[in-house]
Design an enzyme around this catalytic site. Structure first.
Site, mmCIF file in Angstrom:
data_model
loop_
_atom_site.group_PDB
_atom_site.id
_atom_site.type_symbol
_atom_site.label_atom_id
_atom_site.label_comp_id
_atom_site.label_asym_id
_atom_site.label_seq_id
_atom_site.Cartn_x
_atom_site.Cartn_y
_atom_site.Cartn_z
ATOM 1 N N ASN A 1 0.862 -1.180 0.000
ATOM 2 C CA ASN A 1 0.000 0.000 0.000
ATOM 3 C C ASN A 1 0.902 1.233 0.000
ATOM 4 O O ASN A 1 1.485 1.580 1.023
ATOM 5 C CB ASN A 1 -0.891 -0.031 1.261
ATOM 6 C CG ASN A 1 -1.769 1.202 1.365
ATOM 7 O OD1 ASN A 1 -1.821 2.031 0.450
ATOM 8 N ND2 ASN A 1 -2.471 1.324 2.483
ATOM 9 N N TRP A 2 0.995 1.879 -1.157
ATOM 10 C CA TRP A 2 1.922 3.018 -1.286
ATOM 11 C C TRP A 2 1.390 4.282 -0.616
ATOM 12 O O TRP A 2 2.096 5.269 -0.504
ATOM 13 C CB TRP A 2 2.181 3.313 -2.768
ATOM 14 C CG TRP A 2 2.979 2.272 -3.480
ATOM 15 C CD1 TRP A 2 3.450 1.093 -2.992
ATOM 16 C CD2 TRP A 2 3.416 2.332 -4.851
ATOM 17 N NE1 TRP A 2 4.147 0.413 -3.961
ATOM 18 C CE2 TRP A 2 4.135 1.155 -5.115
ATOM 19 C CE3 TRP A 2 3.266 3.260 -5.884
ATOM 20 C CZ2 TRP A 2 4.710 0.880 -6.370
ATOM 21 C CZ3 TRP A 2 3.826 2.996 -7.126
ATOM 22 C CH2 TRP A 2 4.544 1.814 -7.361
ATOM 23 N N LYS A 3 0.113 4.272 -0.247
ATOM 24 C CA LYS A 3 -0.529 5.457 0.341
ATOM 25 C C LYS A 3 -0.302 6.670 -0.583
ATOM 26 O O LYS A 3 -0.404 6.502 -1.798
ATOM 27 C CB LYS A 3 -0.037 5.674 1.777
ATOM 28 C CG LYS A 3 -0.212 4.386 2.598
ATOM 29 C CD LYS A 3 -0.061 4.561 4.066
ATOM 30 C CE LYS A 3 -0.284 3.221 4.774
ATOM 31 N NZ LYS A 3 -0.174 3.292 6.209
ATOM 32 N N HIS B 1 -9.625 1.090 4.787
ATOM 33 C CA HIS B 1 -8.358 1.269 5.505
ATOM 34 C C HIS B 1 -8.596 2.235 6.673
ATOM 35 O O HIS B 1 -9.383 3.171 6.561
ATOM 36 C CB HIS B 1 -7.288 1.826 4.559
ATOM 37 C CG HIS B 1 -5.915 1.777 5.157
ATOM 38 N ND1 HIS B 1 -5.480 2.704 6.079
ATOM 39 C CD2 HIS B 1 -4.899 0.890 4.997
ATOM 40 C CE1 HIS B 1 -4.244 2.390 6.451
ATOM 41 N NE2 HIS B 1 -3.870 1.296 5.815
ATOM 42 N N GLU C 1 -5.292 -5.133 10.458
ATOM 43 C CA GLU C 1 -4.263 -4.126 10.717
ATOM 44 C C GLU C 1 -4.582 -3.411 12.029
ATOM 45 O O GLU C 1 -5.401 -2.479 12.041
ATOM 46 C CB GLU C 1 -4.239 -3.080 9.600
ATOM 47 C CG GLU C 1 -3.870 -3.601 8.233
ATOM 48 C CD GLU C 1 -3.321 -2.479 7.342
ATOM 49 O OE1 GLU C 1 -2.176 -2.618 6.903
ATOM 50 O OE2 GLU C 1 -4.014 -1.493 7.107
ATOM 51 N N GLY D 1 2.273 2.378 10.908
ATOM 52 C CA GLY D 1 3.158 3.543 10.907
ATOM 53 C C GLY D 1 4.023 3.631 12.153
ATOM 54 O O GLY D 1 4.730 4.611 12.364
ATOM 55 N N GLY E 1 3.043 -1.238 4.310
ATOM 56 C CA GLY E 1 3.026 0.195 4.038
ATOM 57 C C GLY E 1 4.415 0.696 3.666
ATOM 58 O O GLY E 1 4.887 0.516 2.543
HETATM 59 P P1 13P Z 1 3.121 0.387 7.756
HETATM 60 O O1 13P Z 1 3.617 -0.906 7.151
HETATM 61 O O2 13P Z 1 3.882 1.584 7.278
HETATM 62 O O3 13P Z 1 3.033 0.303 9.254
HETATM 63 O O4 13P Z 1 1.628 0.617 7.229
HETATM 64 C C1 13P Z 1 0.734 -0.422 7.303
HETATM 65 C C2 13P Z 1 -0.465 -0.100 6.494
HETATM 66 O O5 13P Z 1 -1.248 0.782 6.846
HETATM 67 C C3 13P Z 1 -0.690 -0.851 5.251
HETATM 68 O O6 13P Z 1 -1.967 -0.639 4.751
#
Ligand code: 13P
Length: 252
Positions: free
Chosen positions: A11-13, A97, A167, A173, A233
């Site tokens: 998930n590149w956000k 999400h 999650e 994060g 992420g």
């Molecule tokens: P991180 O791997 O940066 O903790 O993020 C997880 C996430 O929200 C994936 O959708």
């Protein structure tokens, strides 16, 4: 019975900052997926980068979107519909999400999106997870509620198009992933919730873990946590690290 494939989703956000970087990252990941036998890989870039990357989509490398509107078309400024996505080789959509739930997405809206995405022939990655863990286990009810409302009125025959991504918000994060032991307890719980809800149809449903996944914890989270894969992420933006995670999962 044939063992079902593992799944690693990036998930590149709201990253990266340019199309050039997006192409380089996607191409590097795609190259690394050649020859994978046991794992499918999905990258989910921001909407603007989806179209220029569609030519890369070819099993076991797939494209996913980070959101979709459940309406097929209409006056919804700034939105992208599930039909527009399925029209150009997007196979997966992340739905619900926690970062979107924080922006106000309700359980009802998330359920509409799940139904639209699977009805449009794509796979919905339904995200669930508690904000904090309390000692009396209330968070289990919270997870159950999110799953139950997310899957409301989804036809059982379509359930093989739903992936549940667990999650926990406190791990996203953060520099604190869940312990594989706690994940195992939670994945057993989620499997039971799915079984109660969907009977044998739940057998085909994958459960992923997300939240501070990196190349150090990836193997143990999947192996000892007994999940079908990972939703990654930050580490999905560093091609070397993401590829290492993919290879670790494929070797399980
Ligand atoms: P991180 O791997 O940066 O903790 O993020 C997880 C996430 O929200 C994936 O959708």
């Amino acid at each position: 019975m044939k063992k079902s494939k593992k799944l690693v989703v990036g998930n590149w956000k709201m990253n990266p900052q340019s199309l050039d970087e997006a192409k380089k990252l996607a191409q590097a990941v795609k190259r690394a997926t050649r020859g994978l036998k046991k794992t499918d890989v999905v990258v989910c870039p921001p909407f603007v980068f989806l179209s220029p990357l569609t030519s890369l989509s070819d099993s076991p490398f797939f494209l996913g979107a980070q959101n979709a509107n459940y309406e097929a078309q209409g006056p919804f400024t700034g939105e992208v519909s599930y039909t527009e996505l399925s029209d150009f080789k997007v196979d997966y959509v992340i739905v619900g999400h926690s970062e979107r739930r924080k922006m106000g997405e309700s359980d009802d809206l998330i359920n509409k999106k799940v139904r639209a995405v699977v009805g449009g022939g794509m796979i919905a990655i339904l995200c669930v997870g508690e904000e904090a863990r309390d000692s009396n286990g209330d968070f289990y009810n919270f997870i159950k509620h999110q799953i139950t409302s997310g899957l409301k009125d989804v036809s059982k025959k379509m359930l093989d198009r739903v992936v549940v991504a667990y999650e926990p918000l406190w791990a996203i994060g953060a520099r604190e992933s869940m312990s594989p032991r706690d994940l195992l307890e939670t994945s057993i719980f989620i499997k039971k919730v799915l079984k109660d809800l969907c009977g044998t149809f739940s057998d085909s449903m994958k459960i992923l873990y997300g939240g501070d996944v990196d190349r150090v914890n990836a193997d143990s989270l999947v192996r000892d946590g007994n999940v079908s894969g990972l939703l990654v992420g930050r580490e999905s933006l560093r091609s070397k690290d993401f590829i290492e995670i993919i290879k670790l999962v494929d070797s399980i």
